[in-house]
Motif scaffolding. Structure first.
Motif, mmCIF file in Angstrom:
data_model
loop_
_atom_site.group_PDB
_atom_site.id
_atom_site.type_symbol
_atom_site.label_atom_id
_atom_site.label_comp_id
_atom_site.label_asym_id
_atom_site.label_seq_id
_atom_site.Cartn_x
_atom_site.Cartn_y
_atom_site.Cartn_z
ATOM 1 N N THR A 259 0.807 -1.233 0.000
ATOM 2 C CA THR A 259 0.000 0.000 0.000
ATOM 3 C C THR A 259 0.837 1.278 0.000
ATOM 4 O O THR A 259 0.300 2.362 0.186
ATOM 5 C CB THR A 259 -0.943 0.029 1.214
ATOM 6 N N ILE A 260 2.159 1.179 -0.195
ATOM 7 C CA ILE A 260 3.018 2.360 -0.078
ATOM 8 C C ILE A 260 2.625 3.460 -1.054
ATOM 9 O O ILE A 260 2.611 4.643 -0.696
ATOM 10 C CB ILE A 260 4.513 1.975 -0.278
ATOM 11 N N GLU A 261 2.259 3.098 -2.280
ATOM 12 C CA GLU A 261 1.903 4.130 -3.262
ATOM 13 C C GLU A 261 0.636 4.855 -2.843
ATOM 14 O O GLU A 261 0.586 6.095 -2.868
ATOM 15 C CB GLU A 261 1.745 3.514 -4.650
ATOM 16 N N ASP A 262 -0.399 4.115 -2.467
ATOM 17 C CA ASP A 262 -1.645 4.755 -2.020
ATOM 18 C C ASP A 262 -1.400 5.625 -0.793
ATOM 19 O O ASP A 262 -1.939 6.738 -0.682
ATOM 20 C CB ASP A 262 -2.696 3.691 -1.685
ATOM 21 N N PHE A 263 -0.583 5.124 0.122
ATOM 22 C CA PHE A 263 -0.273 5.868 1.341
ATOM 23 C C PHE A 263 0.324 7.231 1.021
ATOM 24 O O PHE A 263 -0.082 8.263 1.593
ATOM 25 C CB PHE A 263 0.696 5.042 2.200
ATOM 26 N N LEU A 264 1.266 7.280 0.102
ATOM 27 C CA LEU A 264 1.946 8.535 -0.212
ATOM 28 C C LEU A 264 1.110 9.448 -1.105
ATOM 29 O O LEU A 264 1.145 10.671 -0.952
ATOM 30 C CB LEU A 264 3.307 8.250 -0.841
ATOM 31 N N VAL A 265 0.363 8.881 -2.026
ATOM 32 C CA VAL A 265 -0.526 9.697 -2.863
ATOM 33 C C VAL A 265 -1.537 10.434 -1.988
ATOM 34 O O VAL A 265 -1.808 11.627 -2.187
ATOM 35 C CB VAL A 265 -1.243 8.821 -3.905
ATOM 36 N N GLU A 266 -2.098 9.760 -1.003
ATOM 37 C CA GLU A 266 -3.068 10.371 -0.097
ATOM 38 C C GLU A 266 -2.468 11.526 0.693
ATOM 39 O O GLU A 266 -3.190 12.400 1.174
ATOM 40 C CB GLU A 266 -3.607 9.315 0.877
ATOM 41 N N GLN A 273 8.539 5.681 -5.718
ATOM 42 C CA GLN A 273 9.313 4.484 -6.028
ATOM 43 C C GLN A 273 9.592 3.723 -4.744
ATOM 44 O O GLN A 273 10.113 4.274 -3.778
ATOM 45 C CB GLN A 273 10.634 4.827 -6.718
ATOM 46 N N ASN A 274 9.210 2.465 -4.755
ATOM 47 C CA ASN A 274 9.463 1.581 -3.628
ATOM 48 C C ASN A 274 10.682 0.714 -3.942
ATOM 49 O O ASN A 274 10.791 0.172 -5.039
ATOM 50 C CB ASN A 274 8.233 0.694 -3.382
ATOM 51 N N GLU A 278 15.000 -7.164 -2.274
ATOM 52 C CA GLU A 278 15.488 -7.862 -3.464
ATOM 53 C C GLU A 278 16.173 -6.901 -4.426
ATOM 54 O O GLU A 278 17.219 -7.226 -5.015
ATOM 55 C CB GLU A 278 14.324 -8.556 -4.171
ATOM 56 N N GLU A 279 15.624 -5.689 -4.538
ATOM 57 C CA GLU A 279 16.186 -4.707 -5.467
ATOM 58 C C GLU A 279 17.519 -4.157 -4.984
ATOM 59 O O GLU A 279 18.478 -4.059 -5.757
ATOM 60 C CB GLU A 279 15.169 -3.583 -5.690
ATOM 61 N N TYR A 280 17.608 -3.783 -3.698
ATOM 62 C CA TYR A 280 18.896 -3.242 -3.255
ATOM 63 C C TYR A 280 19.945 -4.336 -3.069
ATOM 64 O O TYR A 280 21.143 -4.064 -3.106
ATOM 65 C CB TYR A 280 18.772 -2.320 -2.033
#
Length: 306
Positions: A259-266, A273-274, A278-280
């Motif tokens: 939910t990180i995108e929704d959290f920040l858009v609100e 960008q999350n 695995e990515e780092y």
């Protein structure tokens, strides 16, 4: 069979002693120091000043008892597998983001919960900017004392703002200190938000989104909610939760997985960008470091004000 309920050892006992500064701030500096002594080709991050923020008792213990110190490090890694590697990856990612922001015209850097962060003193280009370091007065007074010893004075480009983020008005304190909302800013919140009640996290984020110029960024790390409330299915998550309670610095804020995108858009942010473990892991742990595991519970996120 060895119990891993809590990492009782000489170093943690020293960290747990009552002092007017943050246990976690010193613990993170110790992780940076351990990375520093690795061969240059294997270092994930580089902080030549970390050693100045470590209790001399810890340094003496490590020097006089190298085998015991190594055993304690290994035990900590079994208790919280991958956590230290995620922390040093976080340092590196935040460093890289600051450097990129400088190249792209950053005008002011705001470090919330600065602890023993040394970016203002070691990243090239920051001396030309205004850097605001916000933290509790007790921790900040210890830090400024160390900075004076290292450099013989406090640097002109750093503004130290004493604040209790869980009580005082963050926005007002920052503005009173000289923050210019018309200038492009980067707000760093490393190892911070999950120690604050959700109400104060919202107040901080809403202030940033409403009182920052277009093109400004936030960068922070976070845990899933299950780590904060102790319901995480992973043993490392439960160990982390319990360990920080025992350290006297319990976790209070998390973000529901996915939910990180929704959290920040609100809260007024975009270009979100999350960055997952695995990515780092792919970014930094290559070659000689390819077998160093990371902890899936540590995620980073950045977003822009447009």
């Amino acid at each position: 069979m060895e119990t891993l309920n809590k990492p009782e050892n000489e170093i943690s006992k020293i960290l747990m002693k009552k002092r007017p500064n943050s246990n976690t701030a010193e613990g993170i500096a110790l992780h940076r120091l351990r990375e520093l002594v690795r061969p240059e080709s294997e270092r994930i991050c580089y902080d030549p000043y970390a050693i100045y923020f470590i209790n001399p008792e810890i340094l003496e213990f490590i020097r006089n008892n190298p085998d015991k110190a190594r055993a304690e490090t290994e035990r900590y890694d079994r208790f919280l597998p991958g956590a230290v590697n995620s922390i040093v990856a976080r340092v590196r990612y935040f460093d890289d983001f600051v450097k990129k922001s400088i190249d792209e015209g950053l005008e002011q850097l705001i470090i919330l919960g600065a602890g023993y962060d040394t970016r203002a003193y070691r990243i090239e280009g920051l001396k030309k900017l205004k850097v605001f370091e916000l933290d509790h007065q007790d921790t900040q007074s210890v830090k400024t004392g160390k900075i004076r010893k290292i450099f013989n004075s406090l640097p002109d480009h750093v503004v130290y703002v004493p604040i209790d983020l869980a009580i005082e008005d963050f926005g007002q304190k920052l503005q009173d200190a000289g923050y210019d909302q018309s200038k492009k800013a980067l707000f760093l919140m490393e190892g911070l938000l999950y120690y604050l009640p959700p109400k104060f996290v919202d107040e901080i984020l809403f202030f940033i989104s409403m009182k920052s110029s277009k093109g400004s960024y936030i960068l922070f790390d976070y845990f899933p909610e299950s780590v904060i409330d102790g319901s995480c299915e992973l043993e490392v998550g439960r160990n982390l939760h319990n360990h920080l309670v025992e350290m006297g610095e319990p976790l209070q804020f998390g973000i529901k997985e996915g939910t990180i995108e929704d959290f920040l858009v609100e809260r007024g942010f975009s270009r979100i960008q999350n960055v997952t473990a695995e990515e780092y892991k792919k970014m930094y742990f290559r070659g000689a470091n390819k077998d160093r595991g990371v902890c899936s519970l540590y995620s980073f996120a950045h977003a822009m004000i447009e």
